[in-house]
Scaffold this motif. Structure first.
Motif, PDB file in Angstrom:
ATOM      1  N   SER A   8      -2.179  -1.597  -4.066  1.00 31.25           N
ATOM      2  CA  SER A   8      -3.466  -0.680  -3.371  1.00 31.25           C
ATOM      3  C   SER A   8      -3.811  -1.520  -2.365  1.00 31.25           C
ATOM      4  CB  SER A   8      -4.746  -2.403  -3.974  1.00 31.25           C
ATOM      5  OG  SER A   8      -4.576  -3.571  -4.102  1.00 31.25           O
ATOM      6  N   THR A   9      -2.694  -1.614  -1.413  1.00 29.44           N
ATOM      7  CA  THR A   9      -3.463  -1.716   0.303  1.00 29.44           C
ATOM      8  C   THR A   9      -3.111  -0.611   0.820  1.00 29.44           C
ATOM      9  OG1 THR A   9      -1.152  -2.747   1.200  1.00 29.44           O
ATOM     10  CG2 THR A   9      -2.838  -4.089  -0.378  1.00 29.44           C
ATOM     11  N   PRO A  10      -3.584  -0.455   1.672  1.00 30.50           N
ATOM     12  CA  PRO A  10      -3.605   1.116   2.950  1.00 30.50           C
ATOM     13  C   PRO A  10      -1.668   0.310   3.621  1.00 30.50           C
ATOM     14  CG  PRO A  10      -5.115  -0.154   3.242  1.00 30.50           C
ATOM     15  CD  PRO A  10      -5.198  -1.651   3.017  1.00 30.50           C
ATOM     16  N   LEU A  11      -1.311  -0.151   3.374  1.00 32.87           N
ATOM     17  CA  LEU A  11       0.316  -0.438   3.892  1.00 32.87           C
ATOM     18  C   LEU A  11       0.707   0.283   2.759  1.00 32.87           C
ATOM     19  CD1 LEU A  11       2.302  -1.718   6.305  1.00 32.87           C
ATOM     20  CD2 LEU A  11       2.030  -3.496   5.159  1.00 32.87           C
ATOM     21  N   ALA A  12       0.829  -0.733   1.600  1.00 33.95           N
ATOM     22  CA  ALA A  12       1.596  -0.261   0.430  1.00 33.95           C
ATOM     23  C   ALA A  12       1.756   1.281   0.376  1.00 33.95           C
ATOM     24  CB  ALA A  12       0.881  -0.499  -1.293  1.00 33.95           C
ATOM     25  N   HIS A  13       0.063   1.936   0.885  1.00 30.07           N
ATOM     26  CA  HIS A  13       0.391   3.464   0.259  1.00 30.07           C
ATOM     27  C   HIS A  13       0.813   4.289   1.808  1.00 30.07           C
ATOM     28  CE1 HIS A  13      -1.786   7.225   0.003  1.00 30.07           C
ATOM     29  NE2 HIS A  13      -2.457   8.010   1.784  1.00 30.07           N
ATOM     30  N   VAL A  14       0.614   4.072   2.900  1.00 34.96           N
ATOM     31  CA  VAL A  14       1.636   3.860   3.714  1.00 34.96           C
ATOM     32  C   VAL A  14       3.213   4.427   3.986  1.00 34.96           C
ATOM     33  CG1 VAL A  14       2.340   3.839   5.943  1.00 34.96           C
ATOM     34  CG2 VAL A  14      -0.041   4.259   5.861  1.00 34.96           C
ATOM     35  N   ARG A  15       3.672   3.104   3.691  1.00 33.39           N
ATOM     36  CA  ARG A  15       4.993   2.701   2.580  1.00 33.39           C
ATOM     37  C   ARG A  15       5.763   4.133   1.528  1.00 33.39           C
ATOM     38  NH1 ARG A  15       5.326  -3.793   2.724  1.00 33.39           N
ATOM     39  NH2 ARG A  15       5.371  -3.833   4.824  1.00 33.39           N
TER      40      ARG A  15
END
Length: 223
Positions: A8-15
């Motif tokens: 759910s995090t922006p970091l996960a989305h970018v990865r």
């Protein structure tokens, strides 16, 4: 890339976006280093990314990084700091002491300053040569026509040149500029490309980026 963050995090989305771009380009995600651009961000904004496993961060100013990173690094000692902004020659020694990689080597005077700082500190920090691919002098960067000479000077000074870096012109399709940087790196036998930011890192990856510098997509808009 480092370990996966919660979905759910922006970091996960970018990865996930990095992994998707790598798949299209028939590359492996671990070929791309995600640099979280933490310039102007307070320590309390950076800590959540550290806790999610992000370890490479980019700062523009030596003095700002000196103020906030020693405390963060006490808790997360394996953090890598990348200097991604223009570096004044008189700050070279401070930069070498603090940063693990410098992305803005762009002129002969800085070659001399960094060589002196390396000898004084005993550290040899890998560098990217910033290239002015869009002919925009105000952004800094070595003119394309002067790149060969600057690389020769850096090598003569025993500076470990890792690759090339660029900032394409704003509001123009970046792909041709990324492709140009890739060709220049290939012509000069350099393995790494520091290119791509929040709005275009997926394009950069498909054109060979090994390091992407992402800020807004991770932290949100600046005030």
């Amino acid at each position: 890339m480092s370990e996966r963050a919660p979905v759910s995090t922006p970091l996960a989305h970018v990865r996930e976006a990095i992994a998707h771009s790598c798949k299209i380009a028939r590359r492996e995600p671990d070929e791309v280093t995600l640099i979280a651009v933490s310039k102007t961000r307070a320590a309390e904004e950076i800590e959540p990314l550290l806790e999610q496993g992000q370890r490479a961060f980019g700062e523009n100013r030596v003095q700002e990084a000196q103020a906030k990173w020693p405390g963060l690094r006490e808790r997360f000692p394996d953090t890598e700091l990348h200097l991604i902004g223009q570096l004044q020659s008189n700050k070279a020694e401070d930069a070498v002491a603090l940063f693990d990689c410098i992305h803005a080597l762009d002129r002969p005077s800085l070659v001399k300053a960094l060589a002196k700082a390396f000898d004084k500190t005993g550290r040899r920090v890998p560098c990217f040569v910033q290239v002015d691919v869009g002919d925009e002098m105000q952004k800094g960067g070595c003119p394309v026509a002067e790149l060969s000479g600057l690389l020769d000077q850096a090598r003569d000074a025993d500076i470990p040149v890792r690759g090339l870096m660029c900032l394409p012109p704003a509001n123009i399709e970046p792909a041709p500029f990324f492709a140009l940087l890739g060709k220049l790196a290939l012509d000069h036998g350099l393995p790494d490309l520091s290119m791509g930011m929040s709005g275009d890192y997926e394009t950069a990856i498909m054109l060979g980026a090994t390091h992407v510098r992402v800020g807004t997509a991770l932290f949100g808009p600046r005030d």
